[in-house]
Design a protein around this motif. Sequence first.
Motif, PDB file in Angstrom:
ATOM      1  N   ILE B  39       0.807  -1.347  -0.031  1.00 43.48           N
ATOM      2  CA  ILE B  39       0.120   0.130   0.097  1.00 43.48           C
ATOM      3  C   ILE B  39       0.755   1.632  -0.429  1.00 43.48           C
ATOM      4  CG2 ILE B  39      -1.750   1.170   1.028  1.00 43.48           C
ATOM      5  CD1 ILE B  39      -2.316  -1.746   2.266  1.00 43.48           C
ATOM      6  N   VAL B  40       0.501   2.158  -1.134  1.00 39.44           N
ATOM      7  CA  VAL B  40       1.496   4.115  -1.311  1.00 39.44           C
ATOM      8  C   VAL B  40       0.319   4.340  -0.768  1.00 39.44           C
ATOM      9  CG1 VAL B  40       3.021   4.861  -2.794  1.00 39.44           C
ATOM     10  CG2 VAL B  40       2.927   2.082  -2.967  1.00 39.44           C
ATOM     11  N   ASP B  41       0.829   5.609  -0.057  1.00 32.07           N
ATOM     12  CA  ASP B  41      -0.018   6.654   0.390  1.00 32.07           C
ATOM     13  C   ASP B  41       1.185   7.869  -1.371  1.00 32.07           C
ATOM     14  OD1 ASP B  41      -1.361   6.306   2.828  1.00 32.07           O
ATOM     15  OD2 ASP B  41       1.167   6.321   3.181  1.00 32.07           O
ATOM     16  N   LEU B  42      -0.544   8.271  -1.955  1.00 27.02           N
ATOM     17  CA  LEU B  42       0.114   9.366  -2.826  1.00 27.02           C
ATOM     18  C   LEU B  42       0.147  10.581  -2.190  1.00 27.02           C
ATOM     19  CD1 LEU B  42      -1.494   8.731  -6.444  1.00 27.02           C
ATOM     20  CD2 LEU B  42       0.974   8.893  -5.122  1.00 27.02           C
ATOM     21  N   ARG B  60      -1.849  12.336 -12.421  1.00 24.36           N
ATOM     22  CA  ARG B  60      -0.461  12.813 -12.644  1.00 24.36           C
ATOM     23  C   ARG B  60       0.223  11.643 -11.958  1.00 24.36           C
ATOM     24  NH1 ARG B  60       0.152  16.774 -17.184  1.00 24.36           N
ATOM     25  NH2 ARG B  60      -1.865  17.301 -17.068  1.00 24.36           N
ATOM     26  N   SER B  61      -0.492  11.212 -10.859  1.00 27.03           N
ATOM     27  CA  SER B  61       0.704   9.709 -10.451  1.00 27.03           C
ATOM     28  C   SER B  61       0.983   8.788 -10.575  1.00 27.03           C
ATOM     29  CB  SER B  61       0.108  10.006  -9.080  1.00 27.03           C
ATOM     30  OG  SER B  61       0.370  11.341  -8.292  1.00 27.03           O
ATOM     31  N   PHE B  62      -0.729   8.439 -11.315  1.00 18.16           N
ATOM     32  CA  PHE B  62      -1.267   6.667 -11.591  1.00 18.16           C
ATOM     33  C   PHE B  62       0.300   5.965 -12.663  1.00 18.16           C
ATOM     34  CE2 PHE B  62      -3.848   8.374 -15.554  1.00 18.16           C
ATOM     35  CZ  PHE B  62      -3.866   7.614 -16.243  1.00 18.16           C
ATOM     36  N   SER B 234       8.143  18.420 -14.099  1.00 15.57           N
ATOM     37  CA  SER B 234       8.088  16.580 -14.589  1.00 15.57           C
ATOM     38  C   SER B 234       6.994  16.798 -14.625  1.00 15.57           C
ATOM     39  CB  SER B 234       9.162  16.713 -13.574  1.00 15.57           C
ATOM     40  OG  SER B 234       8.898  17.054 -12.309  1.00 15.57           O
ATOM     41  N   PHE B 235       5.748  17.212 -14.828  1.00 17.40           N
ATOM     42  CA  PHE B 235       4.991  15.960 -14.989  1.00 17.40           C
ATOM     43  C   PHE B 235       4.221  16.954 -15.847  1.00 17.40           C
ATOM     44  CE2 PHE B 235       5.348  15.804 -10.864  1.00 17.40           C
ATOM     45  CZ  PHE B 235       5.061  14.691 -10.003  1.00 17.40           C
ATOM     46  N   GLY B 236       5.006  17.373 -16.927  1.00 14.87           N
ATOM     47  CA  GLY B 236       4.249  17.568 -17.992  1.00 14.87           C
ATOM     48  C   GLY B 236       3.003  18.958 -18.188  1.00 14.87           C
ATOM     49  N   CYS B 237       3.045  19.692 -16.591  1.00 15.00           N
ATOM     50  CA  CYS B 237       2.287  21.020 -16.527  1.00 15.00           C
ATOM     51  C   CYS B 237       2.749  22.469 -16.789  1.00 15.00           C
ATOM     52  CB  CYS B 237       1.220  20.227 -15.620  1.00 15.00           C
ATOM     53  SG  CYS B 237       0.272  19.184 -15.303  1.00 15.00           S
ATOM     54  N   VAL B 238       2.290  23.418 -16.791  1.00 13.00           N
ATOM     55  CA  VAL B 238       2.818  24.352 -16.842  1.00 13.00           C
ATOM     56  C   VAL B 238       3.162  25.027 -15.863  1.00 13.00           C
ATOM     57  CG1 VAL B 238       2.518  26.880 -17.626  1.00 13.00           C
ATOM     58  CG2 VAL B 238       2.272  25.257 -19.439  1.00 13.00           C
ATOM     59  N   GLU B 239       4.468  25.112 -14.750  1.00 13.89           N
ATOM     60  CA  GLU B 239       4.765  26.075 -13.253  1.00 13.89           C
ATOM     61  C   GLU B 239       5.107  26.666 -13.193  1.00 13.89           C
ATOM     62  OE1 GLU B 239       6.237  22.557 -11.122  1.00 13.89           O
ATOM     63  OE2 GLU B 239       7.806  24.024 -10.317  1.00 13.89           O
TER      64      GLU B 239
ATOM     65  N   THR C  19       2.812  16.605   0.917  1.00 16.16           N
ATOM     66  CA  THR C  19       1.514  18.010   0.643  1.00 16.16           C
ATOM     67  C   THR C  19       0.698  17.133  -0.523  1.00 16.16           C
ATOM     68  OG1 THR C  19       1.147  19.658   2.201  1.00 16.16           O
ATOM     69  CG2 THR C  19       0.364  19.765   0.626  1.00 16.16           C
ATOM     70  N   ASP C  20       2.253  16.725  -1.499  1.00 14.37           N
ATOM     71  CA  ASP C  20       2.266  16.835  -2.692  1.00 14.37           C
ATOM     72  C   ASP C  20       2.604  15.727  -3.303  1.00 14.37           C
ATOM     73  OD1 ASP C  20       1.697  18.899  -3.373  1.00 14.37           O
ATOM     74  OD2 ASP C  20       4.231  19.877  -3.413  1.00 14.37           O
ATOM     75  N   PRO C  21       1.782  14.589  -4.152  1.00 20.95           N
ATOM     76  CA  PRO C  21       2.948  13.617  -4.268  1.00 20.95           C
ATOM     77  C   PRO C  21       3.758  13.022  -4.819  1.00 20.95           C
ATOM     78  CG  PRO C  21       0.947  13.845  -6.267  1.00 20.95           C
ATOM     79  CD  PRO C  21       0.797  15.139  -5.049  1.00 20.95           C
ATOM     80  N   PHE C  22       4.795  13.342  -4.114  1.00 23.72           N
ATOM     81  CA  PHE C  22       5.839  13.208  -4.699  1.00 23.72           C
ATOM     82  C   PHE C  22       6.486  12.472  -4.284  1.00 23.72           C
ATOM     83  CE2 PHE C  22       6.578  18.042  -5.098  1.00 23.72           C
ATOM     84  CZ  PHE C  22       5.816  18.057  -6.637  1.00 23.72           C
ATOM     85  N   VAL C  23       6.132  11.679  -3.504  1.00 20.93           N
ATOM     86  CA  VAL C  23       7.015  10.674  -2.866  1.00 20.93           C
ATOM     87  C   VAL C  23       6.466   9.480  -2.972  1.00 20.93           C
ATOM     88  CG1 VAL C  23       7.573   9.889  -0.253  1.00 20.93           C
ATOM     89  CG2 VAL C  23       7.425  12.426  -0.478  1.00 20.93           C
ATOM     90  N   GLY C  24       5.110   9.392  -3.106  1.00 23.91           N
ATOM     91  CA  GLY C  24       4.339   8.679  -3.033  1.00 23.91           C
ATOM     92  C   GLY C  24       4.559   7.792  -4.875  1.00 23.91           C
ATOM     93  N   ILE C  25       4.783   8.884  -5.300  1.00 26.15           N
ATOM     94  CA  ILE C  25       5.236   8.660  -7.488  1.00 26.15           C
ATOM     95  C   ILE C  25       6.827   7.572  -7.014  1.00 26.15           C
ATOM     96  CG2 ILE C  25       6.130   9.841  -9.347  1.00 26.15           C
ATOM     97  CD1 ILE C  25       3.921  11.463  -9.079  1.00 26.15           C
TER      98      ILE C  25
END
Lengths: 270, 270, 270
Positions: B39-42, B60-62, B234-239, C19-25
């Motif tokens: 089990i991983v916490d996102l 952006r995570s799955f 790095s998620f392919g989004c404008v930041e 807070t963000d899913p960086f670690v989960g990823i």
Amino acid sequence: MTVSKPSGVITLLTDFGLTDPFVGIMKGVVLERFGQARIVDLTHAIEAQAVDQAGFWLQRSFQWFPPGTVHVAVVDPGVGTAREALAVATSEYYFLAPDNGLLARVLAGDARAEVRRIDVAGLRLSATSTTFHGRDVFAPVAALLAGGRVEFGSLGPVTQPRIRPEIPVVSLANGRVEGRVVAVDRFGNLITDIDENCLAVGSGWTVVIGDARVALRHTYADVALGAGTALINSFGCVEIAVRGGRAAEVFRASIGTPVVAETASPKAVL
Amino acid sequence: MTVSKPSGVITLLTDFGLTDPFVGIMKGVVLERFGQARIVDLTHAIEAQAVDQAGFWLQRSFQWFPPGTVHVAVVDPGVGTAREALAVATSEYYFLAPDNGLLARVLAGDARAEVRRIDVAGLRLSATSTTFHGRDVFAPVAALLAGGRVEFGSLGPVTQPRIRPEIPVVSLANGRVEGRVVAVDRFGNLITDIDENCLAVGSGWTVVIGDARVALRHTYADVALGAGTALINSFGCVEIAVRGGRAAEVFRASIGTPVVAETASPKAVL
Amino acid sequence: MTVSKPSGVITLLTDFGLTDPFVGIMKGVVLERFGQARIVDLTHAIEAQAVDQAGFWLQRSFQWFPPGTVHVAVVDPGVGTAREALAVATSEYYFLAPDNGLLARVLAGDARAEVRRIDVAGLRLSATSTTFHGRDVFAPVAALLAGGRVEFGSLGPVTQPRIRPEIPVVSLANGRVEGRVVAVDRFGNLITDIDENCLAVGSGWTVVIGDARVALRHTYADVALGAGTALINSFGCVEIAVRGGRAAEVFRASIGTPVVAETASPKAVL
């Protein structure tokens, strides 16, 4: 006492927080001794040294895990002094915690639970004056138990816990149950330690907090936006909420605030 | 729909926080039914009831998880009312979430995804008025799916999600893409939901936030300390970032703040 | 360098927050490559870009894990620039981190450690300008190492770390050890980087912080409520505490505050 075979699952509940690596180090110590352990964090955000809050959440959480799970709870204002460590076995679970009342609610729910004092010297665990008990006592014992490397009966001698349970009891004389706020959740809802079983002896319950009185209802949806309500939550406790708002602010309440449930029609327990 | 064999991995994304033991209890329920689950916490820090933020991070995570992973997302302002629970299968992953739009972005990315309504009664899951859906519905179903104990097709009837995707679309007429801030990271950077694919139809993009305009560049290092910039993260989004500073403060922006990408040279998509 | 066989355990220490899913990823990327990995969070709450704080906690934590554990630490102000990634093997553990001094304290403790530059291109890892190094470099390499899929020697060429250790050293001339606060724990205690080994060369130590002077004692219980004290904590470091209070407030100290240990009776090291 016949206890379930260890499930290999260990839970951790502490007031260590997640800012420092204390919890991670406990897991390292477990994995060094029992590499197949599956370790679950219950919470590490118990308010500093809030033994009763820890005991409440442990009592409301332990039964959702596989039988044979080892539940480790470390919240201890007395660390550095001569606090003993306890090991408890019920018919389904193991518990490890300091002897400071943390297990009082668990013990109140199982009169047949077996309580032993962890024999730190006999188990050849470290015990210097600066011992970090979570790392040096509780983590290794959890690994031994969960991995089936030691029998519960070998952890130390049978003992009596130093602090015995105090649990709110319904008074049939005047139809009152006295409890208190034990947690404020992320939405500002007030979780109390009044169990639904206490309310089975009456009907038409009203919950009193400070100057306010709210009726016990079935769901949030029954009340208007902004209005207060009380309900039995999914943990079987009385919870006070404000629909679309934060009950903690509306009722100026926090952990420890007294809460009373009242009924005009108490009835005798069979 | 042929789906990947379950990987045994389950991810959790909620707005429950880590202060109370809610997330830990969900894991206990999973482990009781499927002891080998990993089990991983996102994240559990989605802002309270921020369904769209949850949907963005899930999208952006799955794909960074093994095929056959079961992704569970529980953020639901409607709990206590008659919200249905959805199960979705794409060619590679499973998703479980309330039917409140949380899966809209995932569904927008896969037209062939299969959507089913979880049949709580048929699966003999608890469903009282005070159900804690994460514990009583989503955790057991995740365990069944991830452990290969139930076929996806047996979870309930095929259905249509109640809420359909709204995704920013590039307007070729005027060379504008409209989006918004969906997350503020630990460094104060503003993460938007404008995807790099939307910007493939033009060049020389400028990003507008409030009264400010910043050019889209390749890396933080291209700008002076203290200056604002926009880049594809790095998620392919404008930041939007400020080198050595906090963009959220400099641009007085937070979750929901509108962001527009503009180009003077849009070109037709082939 | 003969290193322990991989234990299958990977630890993570970052400044990413939860807070963000960086670690989960990162965990998803590990599990896709090595499904049996057991991943432990050391902490993700290192202050933003606080390389030295990260190095301190890594040094005080790594030895509590099974030999063969892969320790991954990602705290890097220089991301986006041309920072190299290092892989280090000691006789018992592996370490992966940016080449920014994070591993200085670990390297100072083991003169025989082998240091290699991770060959991102040779290992066919992604390396675009917007690389998220935790996800794209460190997580895959950790999975390869922990899963025994690659030899340490194949990760890249032997190299010298760019930044060498600076560790406080006892000055026998005047009986002073200079250090600093490296962490403030949940109870407000000040954890310093002055190691107990430095104090072995004298006795009767006093700890100076700002205008205050406190004697080094054995336990909290030795002093009156409200009084300050210093002791060797369970990590072998000098720690400054106030019994029943918060030392950080009483001594107006925070991370980086200088701390000096003084003795009137330094003696020669044998």
